[in-house]
Design a protein around this motif. Structure first.
Motif, short mmCIF file in Angstrom:
data_model
loop_
_atom_site.label_atom_id
_atom_site.label_comp_id
_atom_site.label_asym_id
_atom_site.label_seq_id
_atom_site.Cartn_x
_atom_site.Cartn_y
_atom_site.Cartn_z
N ILE A 73 0.85 -1.19 0.00
CA ILE A 73 0.00 0.00 0.00
C ILE A 73 0.88 1.24 0.00
O ILE A 73 1.72 1.42 0.90
N SER A 127 1.77 -2.29 4.23
CA SER A 127 1.30 -3.55 3.68
C SER A 127 -0.16 -3.76 4.02
O SER A 127 -0.74 -3.02 4.82
N GLY A 128 -0.76 -4.79 3.44
CA GLY A 128 -2.14 -5.14 3.73
C GLY A 128 -2.42 -6.53 3.20
O GLY A 128 -1.54 -7.17 2.60
N THR A 139 -5.76 -3.25 6.48
CA THR A 139 -4.44 -2.74 6.81
C THR A 139 -4.53 -1.98 8.13
O THR A 139 -5.59 -1.95 8.78
N ASN A 140 -3.43 -1.36 8.54
CA ASN A 140 -3.42 -0.51 9.73
C ASN A 140 -3.96 0.88 9.39
O ASN A 140 -3.74 1.38 8.27
N VAL A 143 -1.25 3.40 8.40
CA VAL A 143 -0.70 3.30 7.05
C VAL A 143 -1.38 4.28 6.09
O VAL A 143 -0.74 4.85 5.20
N GLY A 205 4.99 -9.18 4.41
CA GLY A 205 4.81 -7.77 4.12
C GLY A 205 5.88 -7.28 3.17
O GLY A 205 6.63 -8.08 2.59
N GLY A 247 0.52 -3.46 8.77
CA GLY A 247 -0.69 -3.83 8.08
C GLY A 247 -0.63 -5.19 7.42
O GLY A 247 -1.65 -5.70 6.96
N GLY A 248 0.55 -5.79 7.37
CA GLY A 248 0.69 -7.11 6.77
C GLY A 248 0.18 -8.21 7.69
O GLY A 248 0.07 -8.02 8.91
N ILE A 260 -2.26 -8.94 12.83
CA ILE A 260 -1.88 -7.89 11.88
C ILE A 260 -0.63 -7.21 12.41
O ILE A 260 -0.64 -6.61 13.49
#
Length: 514
Positions: A73, A127-128, A139-140, A143, A205, A247-248, A260
């Motif tokens: 992301i 990441s996601g 994701t977070n 992010v 990630g 976020g991964g 997560i």
């Protein structure tokens, strides 16, 4: 998001942006337009993988199943004028204060401070993972926080613009949506409650933007509280995670998402094998709400709570420490209307056992405002049930004040020698010095013997004792008498309700140490 914005809101943990890369960019990205579509997550197409234990086996089958659903992301944010600050919101007493780091710049190199007249655009990397074949991505929140445009890069290199469906800062979670020409590969949620310390996990990630990367490790601990929010319940892992991993997914040996990746603990800016992930059982509930309704409404009771220590339990007659001790009840709150009192210990809520204050915070927050729930309360030696209408929490969580009161002027010194306290009445001068309300009653702590139990319990000159063993006291003489009676009764400790800088806390002081 700008460095200063992150510093203010997410100062030091990865929830605090620990796995992000920030670099200035000069090109402009078109902001995605249109309405955000709310769609139900499609059924996963993933086939569970049989558990494999390395080094005797290989993680390759798990990676082959999960990696295609992991995305990169990239967001574009608008910089702000103010510069970075080094103060930590945890305060100097936190063990995390020195080492939790905010990561800015390519490869962890700090970004140059931005002159006030400039407002450059910046690119952030995270990441996601895809939970819906229709393009629903988790994701977070940190992010995508403050992004003017969001781009998702799939594992096969396809780049797609993404729309923000909804996000929740308190849980640090966000849901995105992309449109693809075909159903996308997905991962499915696992059961984080079944995780045990020592279980093997994989973190996937895009660290440093080098491409999707897989690292392996074990669960190092459960239930970590980083003091970053009311819902802290992190899984600690030793699988390396770095800038860009935020976020991964954290997956188990069956290829299911059980966390997560969100935070790292680092003295040097890189992974040292101490990472943190949001548990899947917590995240899945929040994500489902974000997809369906957009905004999350949190329940609210209106109580200030603290842990029940062994000394507190002994003082109030509980056979073991546990529950949430009510130190104060907000006037006009749902708790006040239900009849909850200062000194109550909440041991159950909505059918759930309450083991500590965090349990209560999470349980109440998960209840929809307007719901009527039953609380189990320990009060004056017995358990009672109280029904309360849960309210709506429209404010961010507040941290209890740790401010110290000023030292009062000399008084009579009617001491409580067994505890090492010197007490005095509230005089007009003391009331003015301590900025006490006109109706404030109690006994002011004038002196604390550093070698006695009261000092070890954290009592300070300027504290006002307003109740002893849950019985209000109006002056120093009443406080001393109540303490003496508690000692004669054979109790191991006495429970004091103390007012310190407009915040009430319970302090249990053992007699044996006095």
């Amino acid at each position: 998001m700008s460095p200063s914005s992150i510093l203010r809101r997410h100062r030091v943990a990865a929830l605090l942006g620990a796995a992000l890369i920030f670099t200035p960019v000069v090109v402009s990205f078109a902001q995605n337009g249109g309405n955000v579509g709310l769609t139900t997550v499609a059924a996963t197409t993933q086939t569970p993988v049989a558990g494999i234990t390395a080094p005797n086996g290989s993680f390759a089958p798990i990676v082959a199943t999960t990696k295609p659903a992991v995305v990169t992301i990239t967001t574009v944010t608008k910089g702000q004028a103010d510069t970075m600050s080094g103060a930590s919101p945890f305060g100097g007493n936190s063990p995390f204060d020195q080492y939790f780091q905010q990561f800015f710049g390519d490869q962890g190199i700090p970004m140059p401070k931005t002159p006030p007249q400039q407002s450059p655009r910046q690119e952030a990397l995270g990441s996601g993972f895809i939970v819906g074949a229709d393009g629903t991505i988790v994701t977070n929140n940190h992010v995508i926080d403050g992004a003017t445009s969001i781009k998702v890069t799939l594992d096969d290199g396809t780049e797609l613009p993404a729309k923000l469906v909804a996000h929740d800062a308190k849980h640090d979670l966000a849901v995105l949506k992309v449109k693809a020409s075909k159903p996308l590969p997905t991962v499915k949620w696992g059961d984080s409650d079944k995780l045990m310390t020592g279980d093997q996990v994989l973190a996937i990630g895009n660290p440093f933007g080098i491409g999707t990367t897989v690292t392996a490790g074990i669960v190092s601990a459960r239930g970590r509280d980083l003091h970053s929010g009311p819902f802290d319940d992190f899984i600690q892992i030793d699988a390396p995670i770095n800038h860009g991993n935020s976020g991964g997914p954290l997956v188990d040996v069956n290829g299911n998402v059980i966390g997560i990746d969100t935070a790292i603990y680092s003295p040097n800016g890189g992974s040292v094998g101490v990472g943190f992930a949001i548990p899947s059982n917590q995240a899945e509930k929040v994500v489902a709400k974000l997809i369906k309704g957009g905004n999350i409404e949190y329940g609210y009771l209106g109580v200030q709570i603290q842990p029940v220590t062994p000394d507190v339990a002994s003082a109030i007659g509980l056979d073991h420490p546990g529950g949430a001790l009510v130190a104060a009840v907000t006037e006009g709150s749902p708790a006040a209307k239900a009849g909850i009192e200062t000194g109550d210990v909440i041991t159950g809520f909505a059918g759930q056992e309450i083991k500590d204050p965090k349990d209560l915070s999470r349980a109440v927050a998960d209840v929809s405002p307007g719901a009527k729930e039953t609380l189990k309360v320990w009060r004056k030696g017995k358990t009672i049930e109280i029904s309360a209408d849960v309210g709506r929490n429209n404010e961010d969580g507040q941290t209890a004040s740790n401010g110290e009161g000023g030292k009062p002027s000399a008084g009579q010194g009617l001491g409580a020698p067994s505890l090492g306290l010197g007490l005095t009445d509230i005089t007009p001068d003391i009331r003015e010095q301590l900025n006490l309300a006109n109706n404030q009653r109690g006994a002011v702590i004038e002196q604390v013997n550093p070698d006695k139990a009261a000092s070890a319990a954290g009592l300070q000159p300027g504290d006002v004792i307003v109740a002893v063993d849950q019985t209000p006291v109006k002056n120093a003489r009443q406080a001393n008498q109540a303490i003496a009676e508690a000692a004669k009764s054979g109790k191991k400790s006495v429970l004091l309700l103390v007012d310190r800088a407009d915040t009430q806390i319970f302090v249990a002081v053992p007699f044996a140490a006095g």
